[in-house]
Design a protein around this motif. Structure first.
Motif, short mmCIF file in Angstrom:
data_model
loop_
_atom_site.label_atom_id
_atom_site.label_comp_id
_atom_site.label_asym_id
_atom_site.label_seq_id
_atom_site.Cartn_x
_atom_site.Cartn_y
_atom_site.Cartn_z
N SER A 109 -80.18 -55.96 0.39
CA SER A 109 -81.05 -54.87 0.81
C SER A 109 -80.29 -53.74 1.49
CB SER A 109 -82.14 -55.40 1.75
OG SER A 109 -81.57 -56.16 2.80
N SER A 110 -79.01 -53.98 1.85
CA SER A 110 -78.21 -52.94 2.50
C SER A 110 -77.32 -52.20 1.51
CB SER A 110 -77.33 -53.57 3.59
OG SER A 110 -78.12 -54.18 4.58
N SER A 111 -77.37 -52.57 0.25
CA SER A 111 -76.50 -51.96 -0.74
C SER A 111 -77.31 -51.11 -1.71
CB SER A 111 -75.74 -53.03 -1.53
OG SER A 111 -75.02 -52.45 -2.60
N ASP A 169 -83.75 -59.12 5.90
CA ASP A 169 -82.62 -59.10 4.96
C ASP A 169 -83.02 -59.71 3.62
OD1 ASP A 169 -80.99 -57.98 6.85
OD2 ASP A 169 -80.03 -59.86 7.44
#
Length: 466
Positions: free
Chosen positions: A197-199, A281
């Motif tokens: 989810s951070s990429s 996350d």
């Protein structure tokens, strides 16, 4: 006469006429050190290729087509890309051994049988804790010991991987096509450690979770169901810029990174929140990979594990028709129809259920183990034994919904394990599988072509024969 010198080259200073020597122009470092430049360029090219390069892998839309990539060619061999295929079979069930032998021969599969045992043949001193497990039905105890014997063989022979079947298993004639797609999913789910989810590389879609208290597996001690299911198309992972590099001898991914590949079951829950990550996350612990328009998947109205099951699987409502999904088995799972183990997984399971403790139907216990819980040790259990594992000893079990292998229900057939509910099957069928090998066995043996095989779960208005 005074001699006058003319400085035509500008070698003297402007003020005192002193001699002036021009500075040498410095050559750029990348021209003066060609070997260093070449080395740096080589490392840059290698880094780029390893992380972003390689060819794209195309997943065919036609379910009859194979994935044409060298990394999955071993699935075409007689052991489906594993070192061995082991079949659990009670010696007196010669009917099942005959059917398994014939089905495997028509699919070019090489089997090795593991003799099953009955519960009454196990000495009391051979049981692990707790003492309550001796009171279980003989069929349940015999099934547990037979699975332990298979795991023991994997460990004893130091097999890197093995696929374990129960002897009433069935599969679609497109089994290798299905396993190729599963292999692509398992590589990503077992080895990727990113916070997805951070990429920006991953276009995650949140799908509403339709599981209810009735459809979730209440064998788990607490409920960590997610309100939404983070989903990612499997095909998007194998475009050139996202290509997960494969450097393992197994087409299913590095066997040191996974424990169980649960191919055949009679029900699986959606993944749940991981205790190792924040709830916000999205990681491989809770993401769902989707393969839409998969014609090996029956229409939603056919998605249920048993003839006596009153409601459909949640998959039928959560995703569009003919969608196959792949995910971690953290939401519970039932029925060990077919599951693969790595050497790591076989050792862990044999230690847990053969040595440390076991107290229930093996498939239910394995489902709890994969969800991060240890077996219920009865009155002697400590409070900490029912908590989810959160100390880094992550258990990697992967599943497909619907299953790739399924129970075949012969007319008036009954399980030798018992205690599963439902009694005798009333219909000759195999749930979840459209072009079932067992349902088409006579046609296959008689040399019928693919177009003459019967689809037992055709779409509405479709034809049963292909």
């Amino acid at each position: 006469m005074r001699r006058i010198s003319i400085d035509t080259l500008g070698m003297k200073g402007a003020k005192d006429g002193a001699a002036f020597y021009p500075k040498r122009r410095r050559t750029p470092w990348y021209l003066s050190r060609p070997r260093l430049l070449t080395t740096l360029l080589c490392f840059l090219v290698l880094y780029t290729w390893l992380n972003f390069g390689g060819h794209a892998i195309v997943i065919p839309r036609d379910s009859w087509d194979y994935v044409r990539d060298g990394s999955v060619t071993d699935i075409m061999n007689a052991t489906l890309g594993f070192q061995k295929l082991l079949v659990l079979n009670l010696p007196f069930r010669t009917d099942r051994r005959d059917a398994m032998t014939l089905s495997a021969a028509t699919t070019n599969m090489q089997l090795e049988f593991v003799d099953g045992v009955t519960g009454d043949s196990i000495k009391q001193s051979a049981y692990p804790p707790p003492q309550e497990n001796i009171k279980l039905l003989p069929g349940i105890r015999g099934s547990w010991r037979t699975h332990m014997n298979a795991l023991q063989r994997v460990v004893e022979q130091n097999l890197t991987t093995a696929l374990i079947f129960e002897d009433d298993v069935d599969w679609d004639v497109r089994i290798r096509q299905n396993l190729q797609r599963f292999a692509l999913a398992s590589r990503f789910l077992s080895t990727n450690k990113e916070i997805l989810s951070s990429s920006p590389r991953y276009k995650i879609e949140n799908v509403e979770n339709v599981e209810t208290e009735e459809t979730t597996f209440r064998m788990l001690s607490d409920n960590h169901t997610m309100a939404h299911l983070p989903s990612l198309p499997l095909a998007s992972l194998y475009r050139k810029s996202h290509h997960p590099q494969h450097h393992s001898s197994s087409p299913y991914g590095d066997p040191s990174q996974w424990d169980v590949l649960w191919f055949g079951h009679c029900g699986a829950g959606f993944p749940r929140y991981s205790p190792l990550h924040k709830k916000t996350d999205v990681t491989t612990a809770n993401v769902i990979l989707t393969n839409p328009n998969d014609e090996t998947v029956p229409a939603p109205r056919h998605l249920k594990a048993h003839p006596f099951q009153s409601i459909l699987d949640p998959l039928a409502e959560a995703y569009p028709p003919h969608t196959r999904i792949y995910h971690r088995s953290t939401g519970g799972e039932l029925c060990t129809v077919a599951y693969a183990v790595s050497q790591r997984g076989a050792q862990r399971l044999l230690h847990q259920f053969g040595v440390k403790g076991w107290n229930g139907i093996f498939d239910s216990e394995l489902g709890r183990w994969c969800a991060g819980e240890d077996p219920d040790m009865g009155a002697s259990a400590s409070p900490s034994s029912k908590k989810k594992i959160s100390d880094g000893r992550e258990r990697i079990c992967l599943a497909s919904q619907p299953p790739i292998f399924a129970h075949h229900h012969p007319m008036d057939g009954e399980s030798d394990i018992g205690g599963l509910g439902g009694g005798y099957a009333t219909k000759f069928e195999t749930k979840y599988l459209r072009y079932s090998v067992r349902m088409n066995l006579e046609r296959i043996v008689m040399g019928r072509r693919e177009k003459e095989l019967v689809d037992q779960w055709p779409d509405e208005g479709g034809h049963a024969a292909r």
